[in-house]
Design an enzyme around this catalytic site. Structure first.
Site, PDB file in Angstrom:
ATOM      1  CB  ILE A  12      -1.106  -0.085   0.681  1.00  0.00           C
ATOM      2  CG1 ILE A  12      -0.150   0.162   2.719  1.00  0.00           C
ATOM      3  CG2 ILE A  12      -2.255  -1.265   1.326  1.00  0.00           C
ATOM      4  CD1 ILE A  12      -1.109  -0.346   3.776  1.00  0.00           C
ATOM      5  N   GLY A  13       2.186   1.114  -0.187  1.00  0.00           N
ATOM      6  CA  GLY A  13       3.114   2.357  -0.071  1.00  0.00           C
ATOM      7  C   GLY A  13       3.406   2.493   0.380  1.00  0.00           C
ATOM      8  CG  ASP A  33       3.227  -5.666  -3.984  1.00  0.00           C
ATOM      9  OD1 ASP A  33       3.622  -5.745  -3.249  1.00  0.00           O
ATOM     10  OD2 ASP A  33       1.799  -7.062  -3.655  1.00  0.00           O
ATOM     11  CG  ASN A  55       5.920 -13.231 -10.257  1.00  0.00           C
ATOM     12  OD1 ASN A  55       7.139 -12.793 -10.029  1.00  0.00           O
ATOM     13  ND2 ASN A  55       5.123 -14.050 -10.352  1.00  0.00           N
ATOM     14  CB  SER A  75       8.215  -4.974   2.431  1.00  0.00           C
ATOM     15  OG  SER A  75       8.145  -5.138   3.255  1.00  0.00           O
ATOM     16  CB  CYS A  78       7.189 -11.339   6.293  1.00  0.00           C
ATOM     17  SG  CYS A  78       5.658 -11.585   6.617  1.00  0.00           S
ATOM     18  CD  GLN A  79       3.738 -14.204   4.052  1.00  0.00           C
ATOM     19  OE1 GLN A  79       4.448 -13.819   2.956  1.00  0.00           O
ATOM     20  NE2 GLN A  79       2.217 -13.891   3.236  1.00  0.00           N
ATOM     21  CG  ASN A 328      -0.296  -8.843   4.907  1.00  0.00           C
ATOM     22  OD1 ASN A 328       0.959  -9.441   5.198  1.00  0.00           O
ATOM     23  ND2 ASN A 328      -0.804  -9.297   3.854  1.00  0.00           N
TER      24      ASN A 328
END
Length: 345
Positions: A12-13, A33, A55, A75, A78-79, A328
């Protein structure tokens, strides 16, 4: 130097706002993204010409070179590294994009500055080792951190891993450890902001904690009062799951809510060996209603993540989507301070 910033896994920036917070000379030249809902939020705030649904594995050296990007902010997912996940690390397909970038970075000669954020735990992953090897192969100096917004006067706990890297002059602070505070940080005399400072007025009853959650789960909830200066890390599961996804708010003082919870415990203790009648259950629920317990609104969560007041969600974004997207995202102030540190002479 005028910074030409490529923002990857842009969400979301958050990184865009962090770059603005740092007040450097430059601009975001592209944001990529795969999440179309996140991209709609990004476009709502910054226009549709910057953000692309892409992608990251399809990004080429030729494209990065054509963009003349000299700073990379990212970023990655993280999963693969979270406590709740399977921690499959580089074997998780969601790590493929970072692996691709580790091969790309050494070939992108214009890149001079990199900042990467991830979850606490990334520092001991194979993905981290792969990333650091890529930086060293490319001639970057690098430093690692684990920081939380409470160190920046923000009343929210959100420990995250950060790595900053640059070519040219090395950083003027040690690189033989993971920093758990900002280098040269002086113990803050300034008190943390109180939660009351970020709370909205006249919040809709839609945000009240539902009766079934009050009845069954209230005693495991992290409840925050107006004068407190803390809150739990908000995750993408906030409001959907009760425990460990973020704090709830009551306008009552600690003493007032404590008195009510003691009365609830008395009811529970005095009736623990027998099924509770409808009357007793209603008495208990009536007491709990007095706490006026509610979820933090998306705007309040955004404030705790240091997003500016002019940040907005498009009208079509549901509250569930807002919480997922914020969970996220990054803390703008923490990353903004690190961007300053990354570019300091």
């Amino acid at each position: 130097m005028v910074f030409r910033v490529l923002e990857l896994f842009s969400g979301i920036g958050g990184m865009h706002y962090a770059f603005k917070y740092a007040q450097l000379d430059g601009e975001i030249i592209a944001a990529l993204d795969v999440n179309t809902v996140a991209n709609a939020v990004y476009a709502h705030n910054y226009g549709s010409n910057l953000v692309k649904t892409r992608n990251i594995q399809s990004l080429s050296v030729k494209e990065v070179t054509k963009l003349q990007a000299n700073m990379l902010l990212m970023s990655p997912p993280c999963q693969p590294h979270t406590r709740q996940g399977l921690q499959r690390d580089t074997e998780d397909k969601r790590s493929d994009a970072l692996t691709h970038l580790c091969g790309l970075i050494p070939q992108c000669q214009d890149l001079q500055y990199i900042l990467m954020e991830n979850v606490k735990g990334f520092e001991s992953s194979q993905a981290r080792n792969q990333f650091i090897e890529s930086l060293e192969r490319s001639g970057f100096h690098w430093r690692e951190f684990i920081l939380t917004p409470t160190q920046f006067n923000v009343p929210n706990t959100r420990y995250r891993y950060y790595c900053i890297a640059r070519k040219g002059a090395d950083f003027p602070f040690a690189g033989d450890k993971i920093w758990e505070e900002m280098p040269g940080a002086i113990a803050q005399n300034q008190a943390l902001s109180q939660i009351a400072e970020i709370v909205e007025e006249n919040v809709s009853a839609d945000f009240l904690v539902p009766d079934d959650v009050l009845t069954k789960r209230v005693l495991v909830m992290d409840i925050i009062h107006p004068t407190q200066s803390r809150s739990m890390c908000f995750t993408k599961g906030y409001t959907h799951y009760t425990e460990g996804t973020g704090s709830a708010y009551t306008p009552l003082s600690e003493d007032e809510s404590h008195r009510i919870f003691e009365l609830v415990k008395e009811i529970d203790t005095s009736n623990k060996d027998a099924p509770k009648s409808e009357k007793i259950l209603q008495q208990r629920l009536d007491l709990l209603h007095q706490v006026k317990l509610r979820y933090f609104t998306p705007r309040e969560v955004a404030r705790l993540m240091s997003f500016p007041e002019d940040f907005e969600f498009p009208p079509e974004t549901t509250n569930r989507q807002k919480y997922r997207l914020l969970g996220n995202s990054i803390n703008v102030k923490v990353v903004g301070e690190l961007i300053k540190l990354l570019t300091i002479k």
